[in-house]
Structures are given as structure tokens and as C-alpha cells.
Write a protein that holds these residues in place. Structure first.
Motif, PDB file in Angstrom:
ATOM      1  N   THR A 294      11.807   6.958 -15.204  1.00 49.72           N
ATOM      2  CA  THR A 294      13.010   6.134 -15.310  1.00 49.72           C
ATOM      3  C   THR A 294      14.263   6.974 -15.113  1.00 49.72           C
ATOM      4  O   THR A 294      15.191   6.570 -14.405  1.00 49.72           O
ATOM      5  CB  THR A 294      13.052   5.429 -16.678  1.00 49.72           C
ATOM      6  OG1 THR A 294      11.879   4.636 -16.812  1.00 49.72           O
ATOM      7  CG2 THR A 294      14.280   4.551 -16.816  1.00 49.72           C
ATOM      8  N   LEU A 295      14.286   8.144 -15.725  1.00 47.76           N
ATOM      9  CA  LEU A 295      15.435   9.036 -15.565  1.00 47.76           C
ATOM     10  C   LEU A 295      15.583   9.491 -14.121  1.00 47.76           C
ATOM     11  O   LEU A 295      16.702   9.518 -13.585  1.00 47.76           O
ATOM     12  CB  LEU A 295      15.285  10.242 -16.492  1.00 47.76           C
ATOM     13  CG  LEU A 295      16.435  11.234 -16.504  1.00 47.76           C
ATOM     14  CD1 LEU A 295      17.722  10.548 -16.949  1.00 47.76           C
ATOM     15  CD2 LEU A 295      16.127  12.395 -17.407  1.00 47.76           C
ATOM     16  N   ASP A 296      14.471   9.818 -13.464  1.00 42.34           N
ATOM     17  CA  ASP A 296      14.534  10.223 -12.055  1.00 42.34           C
ATOM     18  C   ASP A 296      15.079   9.100 -11.175  1.00 42.34           C
ATOM     19  O   ASP A 296      15.919   9.331 -10.291  1.00 42.34           O
ATOM     20  CB  ASP A 296      13.150  10.643 -11.554  1.00 42.34           C
ATOM     21  CG  ASP A 296      12.700  11.962 -12.151  1.00 42.34           C
ATOM     22  OD1 ASP A 296      13.556  12.702 -12.678  1.00 42.34           O
ATOM     23  OD2 ASP A 296      11.482  12.239 -12.081  1.00 42.34           O
ATOM     24  N   GLN A 297      14.610   7.878 -11.409  1.00 44.01           N
ATOM     25  CA  GLN A 297      15.093   6.749 -10.618  1.00 44.01           C
ATOM     26  C   GLN A 297      16.576   6.488 -10.875  1.00 44.01           C
ATOM     27  O   GLN A 297      17.324   6.167  -9.949  1.00 44.01           O
ATOM     28  CB  GLN A 297      14.286   5.495 -10.941  1.00 44.01           C
ATOM     29  CG  GLN A 297      12.864   5.559 -10.433  1.00 44.01           C
ATOM     30  CD  GLN A 297      12.031   4.378 -10.900  1.00 44.01           C
ATOM     31  OE1 GLN A 297      12.465   3.586 -11.736  1.00 44.01           O
ATOM     32  NE2 GLN A 297      10.816   4.269 -10.376  1.00 44.01           N
ATOM     33  N   THR A 298      17.000   6.651 -12.120  1.00 41.64           N
ATOM     34  CA  THR A 298      18.408   6.458 -12.447  1.00 41.64           C
ATOM     35  C   THR A 298      19.269   7.505 -11.750  1.00 41.64           C
ATOM     36  O   THR A 298      20.345   7.182 -11.207  1.00 41.64           O
ATOM     37  CB  THR A 298      18.615   6.534 -13.973  1.00 41.64           C
ATOM     38  OG1 THR A 298      17.781   5.551 -14.583  1.00 41.64           O
ATOM     39  CG2 THR A 298      20.057   6.284 -14.351  1.00 41.64           C
TER      40      THR A 298
ATOM     41  N   GLN B 218       1.953  10.703 -24.125  1.00 45.98           N
ATOM     42  CA  GLN B 218       2.095  11.275 -22.779  1.00 45.98           C
ATOM     43  C   GLN B 218       2.554  10.214 -21.787  1.00 45.98           C
ATOM     44  O   GLN B 218       3.424  10.464 -20.957  1.00 45.98           O
ATOM     45  CB  GLN B 218       0.769  11.893 -22.322  1.00 45.98           C
ATOM     46  CG  GLN B 218       0.840  12.528 -20.954  1.00 45.98           C
ATOM     47  CD  GLN B 218       1.751  13.730 -20.919  1.00 45.98           C
ATOM     48  OE1 GLN B 218       1.788  14.507 -21.864  1.00 45.98           O
ATOM     49  NE2 GLN B 218       2.490  13.885 -19.852  1.00 45.98           N
ATOM     50  N   GLN B 219       1.989   9.029 -21.873  1.00 45.15           N
ATOM     51  CA  GLN B 219       2.391   7.934 -20.983  1.00 45.15           C
ATOM     52  C   GLN B 219       3.851   7.567 -21.214  1.00 45.15           C
ATOM     53  O   GLN B 219       4.602   7.317 -20.264  1.00 45.15           O
ATOM     54  CB  GLN B 219       1.498   6.714 -21.210  1.00 45.15           C
ATOM     55  CG  GLN B 219       1.840   5.532 -20.339  1.00 45.15           C
ATOM     56  CD  GLN B 219       1.619   5.815 -18.867  1.00 45.15           C
ATOM     57  OE1 GLN B 219       0.687   6.531 -18.511  1.00 45.15           O
ATOM     58  NE2 GLN B 219       2.450   5.278 -18.015  1.00 45.15           N
ATOM     59  N   ARG B 220       4.269   7.528 -22.466  1.00 45.21           N
ATOM     60  CA  ARG B 220       5.659   7.211 -22.797  1.00 45.21           C
ATOM     61  C   ARG B 220       6.596   8.268 -22.219  1.00 45.21           C
ATOM     62  O   ARG B 220       7.651   7.942 -21.662  1.00 45.21           O
ATOM     63  CB  ARG B 220       5.805   7.134 -24.313  1.00 45.21           C
ATOM     64  CG  ARG B 220       7.067   6.456 -24.762  1.00 45.21           C
ATOM     65  CD  ARG B 220       7.116   6.304 -26.273  1.00 45.21           C
ATOM     66  NE  ARG B 220       6.002   5.498 -26.753  1.00 45.21           N
ATOM     67  CZ  ARG B 220       5.236   5.802 -27.786  1.00 45.21           C
ATOM     68  NH1 ARG B 220       5.455   6.883 -28.481  1.00 45.21           N
ATOM     69  NH2 ARG B 220       4.252   5.013 -28.148  1.00 45.21           N
ATOM     70  N   ALA B 221       6.222   9.532 -22.328  1.00 43.08           N
ATOM     71  CA  ALA B 221       7.050  10.612 -21.780  1.00 43.08           C
ATOM     72  C   ALA B 221       7.112  10.532 -20.256  1.00 43.08           C
ATOM     73  O   ALA B 221       8.177  10.728 -19.663  1.00 43.08           O
ATOM     74  CB  ALA B 221       6.505  11.962 -22.223  1.00 43.08           C
ATOM     75  N   ASP B 222       5.985  10.245 -19.617  1.00 39.55           N
ATOM     76  CA  ASP B 222       5.968  10.109 -18.158  1.00 39.55           C
ATOM     77  C   ASP B 222       6.836   8.948 -17.696  1.00 39.55           C
ATOM     78  O   ASP B 222       7.557   9.054 -16.696  1.00 39.55           O
ATOM     79  CB  ASP B 222       4.531   9.923 -17.646  1.00 39.55           C
ATOM     80  CG  ASP B 222       3.685  11.163 -17.815  1.00 39.55           C
ATOM     81  OD1 ASP B 222       4.253  12.255 -18.057  1.00 39.55           O
ATOM     82  OD2 ASP B 222       2.446  11.049 -17.720  1.00 39.55           O
ATOM     83  N   THR B 223       6.779   7.841 -18.410  1.00 40.51           N
ATOM     84  CA  THR B 223       7.588   6.676 -18.064  1.00 40.51           C
ATOM     85  C   THR B 223       9.068   6.988 -18.222  1.00 40.51           C
ATOM     86  O   THR B 223       9.886   6.617 -17.366  1.00 40.51           O
ATOM     87  CB  THR B 223       7.196   5.478 -18.939  1.00 40.51           C
ATOM     88  OG1 THR B 223       5.808   5.204 -18.748  1.00 40.51           O
ATOM     89  CG2 THR B 223       8.004   4.243 -18.598  1.00 40.51           C
ATOM     90  N   ALA B 224       9.421   7.676 -19.295  1.00 44.92           N
ATOM     91  CA  ALA B 224      10.823   8.035 -19.512  1.00 44.92           C
ATOM     92  C   ALA B 224      11.319   8.977 -18.414  1.00 44.92           C
ATOM     93  O   ALA B 224      12.445   8.836 -17.922  1.00 44.92           O
ATOM     94  CB  ALA B 224      11.001   8.674 -20.879  1.00 44.92           C
TER      95      ALA B 224
ATOM     96  N   ALA C 172      19.530   6.684  -8.067  1.00 43.81           N
ATOM     97  CA  ALA C 172      20.463   5.572  -7.865  1.00 43.81           C
ATOM     98  C   ALA C 172      21.904   6.036  -8.008  1.00 43.81           C
ATOM     99  O   ALA C 172      22.783   5.620  -7.247  1.00 43.81           O
ATOM    100  CB  ALA C 172      20.160   4.451  -8.859  1.00 43.81           C
ATOM    101  N   ALA C 173      22.161   6.908  -8.972  1.00 43.64           N
ATOM    102  CA  ALA C 173      23.521   7.425  -9.155  1.00 43.64           C
ATOM    103  C   ALA C 173      23.956   8.252  -7.952  1.00 43.64           C
ATOM    104  O   ALA C 173      25.101   8.141  -7.496  1.00 43.64           O
ATOM    105  CB  ALA C 173      23.598   8.256 -10.438  1.00 43.64           C
ATOM    106  N   HIS C 174      23.055   9.062  -7.419  1.00 45.17           N
ATOM    107  CA  HIS C 174      23.381   9.861  -6.227  1.00 45.17           C
ATOM    108  C   HIS C 174      23.610   8.961  -5.012  1.00 45.17           C
ATOM    109  O   HIS C 174      24.510   9.222  -4.197  1.00 45.17           O
ATOM    110  CB  HIS C 174      22.278  10.873  -5.943  1.00 45.17           C
ATOM    111  CG  HIS C 174      22.203  11.983  -6.942  1.00 45.17           C
ATOM    112  ND1 HIS C 174      23.214  12.889  -7.147  1.00 45.17           N
ATOM    113  CD2 HIS C 174      21.228  12.317  -7.812  1.00 45.17           C
ATOM    114  CE1 HIS C 174      22.869  13.743  -8.093  1.00 45.17           C
ATOM    115  NE2 HIS C 174      21.650  13.411  -8.517  1.00 45.17           N
ATOM    116  N   ALA C 175      22.802   7.925  -4.888  1.00 46.87           N
ATOM    117  CA  ALA C 175      22.990   6.996  -3.761  1.00 46.87           C
ATOM    118  C   ALA C 175      24.326   6.272  -3.886  1.00 46.87           C
ATOM    119  O   ALA C 175      25.046   6.084  -2.884  1.00 46.87           O
ATOM    120  CB  ALA C 175      21.844   5.997  -3.711  1.00 46.87           C
TER     121      ALA C 175
END
Length: 93
Positions: A58-62, A49-55, A65-68
Motif C-alpha cells: 500500500t505504501l509503495d502504491q501510494t 507477515q501478511q499484514r506487513a506485506d500488505t502495508a 501515485a504521489a510521484h505520478a
């Protein structure tokens, strides 16, 4: 044959006590193993669950950043403000 029955009749508590102790020890060992297995499974599920949350984070932050980056490319006002904010020599903006 009657002697064996007489001995068994007389000493059955002495024979039953080790059997009961052995049974109790086996039950304790089985319950310990079951508890250890449950703890291991819960830990593994928590790690997954922690691994999925981290992924996901990370995807949300990416994506943010792409939208910015896309906004900076398309909007000249934002591009100029970003240049002024991060440039060592604002005259180059």
C-alpha cells in the motif's frame, strides 16, 4: 505386612497396566497441546507477515501515485496527454 507384600507381588501387573495407560494418555494430550500451540503461533506469524506485506504494498502504491501526480503537475506535456486521455471534451484541454 507380609500379606500386603504377597498381594502386591501377585497383582502388580494389574496395577501397572492402568498406570501405563494413564501415562500414555497424558503424553498424547501434552503432545496434542504442544502441536496446537505451534500451529497457532505459526498462523499468528503468518497473519503478521501478511499484514506487513500488505502495508508495504500500500505504501509503495501510494508513493508511486504521489510521484505520478508530481510528474503531471510539473510536466506540461504529460499534463496535456493526461487531460486528452481522460477528458470527455478534448477541446477543453
Amino acid at each position: 505386612m507380609t500379606t500386603a507384600r504377597a498381594l502386591l507381588k501377585r497383582f502388580w501387573p494389574a496395577l501397572a497396566a492402568p498406570a501405563l495407560v494413564t501415562l500414555v494418555l497424558l503424553l498424547v494430550r501434552c503432545s496434542d497441546r504442544a502441536q496446537d500451540n505451534a500451529v497457532t503461533q505459526a498462523h499468528d506469524a503468518g497473519v503478521a507477515q501478511q499484514r506487513a506485506d500488505t502495508a508495504t504494498a500500500t505504501l509503495d502504491q501510494t508513493l508511486k501515485a504521489a510521484h505520478a501526480e508530481e510528474a503531471i503537475r510539473r510536466d506540461p506535456v504529460v499534463r496535456n496527454a493526461s487531460c486528452l486521455r481522460h477528458s470527455r471534451t478534448p477541446e477543453n484541454c
